[in-house]
Design a protein around this motif. Structure first.
Motif, short mmCIF file in Angstrom:
data_model
loop_
_atom_site.label_atom_id
_atom_site.label_comp_id
_atom_site.label_asym_id
_atom_site.label_seq_id
_atom_site.Cartn_x
_atom_site.Cartn_y
_atom_site.Cartn_z
N MET A 82 0.84 -1.19 0.08
CA MET A 82 -0.04 -0.04 0.06
C MET A 82 0.97 1.21 -0.06
SD MET A 82 -3.40 -0.61 2.45
CE MET A 82 -2.46 -1.24 3.70
N LEU A 83 2.07 1.27 0.80
CA LEU A 83 2.92 2.50 1.00
C LEU A 83 3.50 2.65 -0.62
CD1 LEU A 83 4.44 2.02 4.38
CD2 LEU A 83 2.87 4.12 3.50
N CYS A 84 3.74 1.42 -1.14
CA CYS A 84 4.33 1.65 -2.65
C CYS A 84 3.59 2.13 -3.55
CB CYS A 84 4.97 0.20 -2.81
SG CYS A 84 6.40 -0.22 -2.17
N GLU A 85 2.17 1.75 -3.27
CA GLU A 85 0.92 2.08 -4.33
C GLU A 85 0.59 3.81 -4.22
OE1 GLU A 85 -2.27 -0.15 -3.88
OE2 GLU A 85 -1.33 -2.02 -4.67
N LEU A 86 1.09 4.08 -2.87
CA LEU A 86 0.81 5.58 -2.40
C LEU A 86 1.92 6.12 -3.10
CD1 LEU A 86 -0.53 7.99 -0.79
CD2 LEU A 86 0.96 7.34 1.00
N LYS A 87 3.14 5.80 -2.98
CA LYS A 87 4.46 6.51 -3.63
C LYS A 87 4.06 6.69 -5.13
CE LYS A 87 7.95 4.17 -2.57
NZ LYS A 87 8.99 3.51 -2.11
N ASP A 88 3.58 5.58 -5.66
CA ASP A 88 3.25 5.63 -7.46
C ASP A 88 2.21 6.56 -7.52
OD1 ASP A 88 5.21 3.81 -7.73
OD2 ASP A 88 3.67 1.97 -7.74
N ASP A 89 1.17 6.67 -6.84
CA ASP A 89 0.00 7.61 -7.05
C ASP A 89 0.49 9.08 -6.73
OD1 ASP A 89 -1.88 5.74 -7.51
OD2 ASP A 89 -2.72 5.58 -5.54
N LEU A 90 1.32 9.32 -5.93
CA LEU A 90 1.73 10.65 -5.55
C LEU A 90 2.67 11.17 -6.65
CD1 LEU A 90 2.77 10.56 -1.93
CD2 LEU A 90 0.93 11.73 -3.03
N ALA A 91 3.56 10.44 -7.38
CA ALA A 91 4.22 10.58 -8.40
C ALA A 91 3.57 10.74 -9.60
CB ALA A 91 5.37 9.25 -8.60
N VAL A 92 2.59 9.98 -9.84
CA VAL A 92 1.56 10.20 -10.97
C VAL A 92 1.02 11.37 -10.81
CG1 VAL A 92 -0.56 9.32 -11.98
CG2 VAL A 92 1.33 7.84 -11.72
N MET A 93 0.32 11.57 -9.69
CA MET A 93 -0.25 13.00 -9.38
C MET A 93 0.45 14.15 -9.58
SD MET A 93 -1.82 14.55 -5.86
CE MET A 93 -0.23 14.85 -5.35
N ARG A 94 1.86 14.28 -9.30
CA ARG A 94 2.73 15.42 -9.35
C ARG A 94 2.91 15.81 -10.96
NH1 ARG A 94 7.91 15.20 -6.18
NH2 ARG A 94 7.77 17.37 -6.63
N ARG A 95 2.98 14.72 -11.65
CA ARG A 95 3.40 14.22 -13.00
C ARG A 95 2.30 15.23 -13.77
NH1 ARG A 95 3.10 9.38 -15.28
NH2 ARG A 95 0.79 9.89 -15.79
N ASP A 96 0.81 14.64 -13.50
CA ASP A 96 -0.36 14.98 -14.28
C ASP A 96 -0.64 16.20 -13.66
OD1 ASP A 96 -0.48 12.23 -15.15
OD2 ASP A 96 -2.26 11.95 -13.74
N LEU A 97 -0.43 16.83 -12.63
CA LEU A 97 -0.62 18.33 -12.11
C LEU A 97 0.35 19.18 -13.15
CD1 LEU A 97 -1.85 20.36 -10.23
CD2 LEU A 97 -0.21 20.08 -8.76
N ALA A 98 1.63 18.86 -13.27
CA ALA A 98 2.38 19.52 -13.85
C ALA A 98 1.92 19.67 -15.60
CB ALA A 98 3.95 18.90 -13.96
#
Length: 150
Positions: A82-98
């Motif tokens: 779950m923590l690894c999925e959270l890290k992946d989601d955060l990375a995707v969110m930051r990329r999508d926001l940019a």
């Protein structure tokens, strides 16, 4: 729609004199300002939720450091996943926001929206780092507990 409604209101309140153009004809209303403020509020709400996750991660990390958790923390590896999925989601969110900022704002947004984006990026980066550290702590903690047999 808002611009046309305001023109109607001005037309009713201040009727134009015969032969003159109304004073509001050349006025450009800040429609993008309202949209940017709404986006900034949503981004701030997301940042608060991510900060809450970061605080929960910090609490668990503190308990692991204190050694106050008996036995293994994550024997089946589900928490680490779950923590690894959270890290992946955060990375995707930051990329999508940019990408969204580049596409929708063409790289330039209002001060309020820029501040909200920067704040969210900081919190997401901090939470990503905390989750990464917690994954390492859990692995070390569980390895030590498995080795000791408790």
């Amino acid at each position: 729609m808002l611009r046309s409604m305001l023109k109607l209101i001005f037309a009713k309140l201040l009727p134009a004199r015969a032969g003159e153009t109304p004073f509001w004809d050349g006025i450009r209303l800040p429609g993008g300002l309202f949209a940017q403020t709404r986006c900034a509020r949503r981004i701030d709400a997301t940042a608060r939720r991510i900060a809450d996750m970061g605080m929960k991660i910090g609490t668990l990390s503190g308990r692991l450091n204190a050694g106050s958790i008996p036995g293994m923390v994550d024997a089946d590896g589900s928490l680490r996943r779950m923590l690894c999925e959270l890290k992946d989601d955060l990375a995707v969110m930051r990329r999508d926001l940019a990408l969204w900022r580049t596409r929708e704002c063409r790289g330039q947004a209002g001060q309020r929206l820029e501040a909200a984006i920067a704040h969210l990026n900081r919190i997401a980066a901090d939470t990503h780092a905390a989750a990464d550290q917690l994954v390492r702590q859990i692995e070390e903690y569980d390895k030590a507990r498995a080795h000791c047999g408790s």
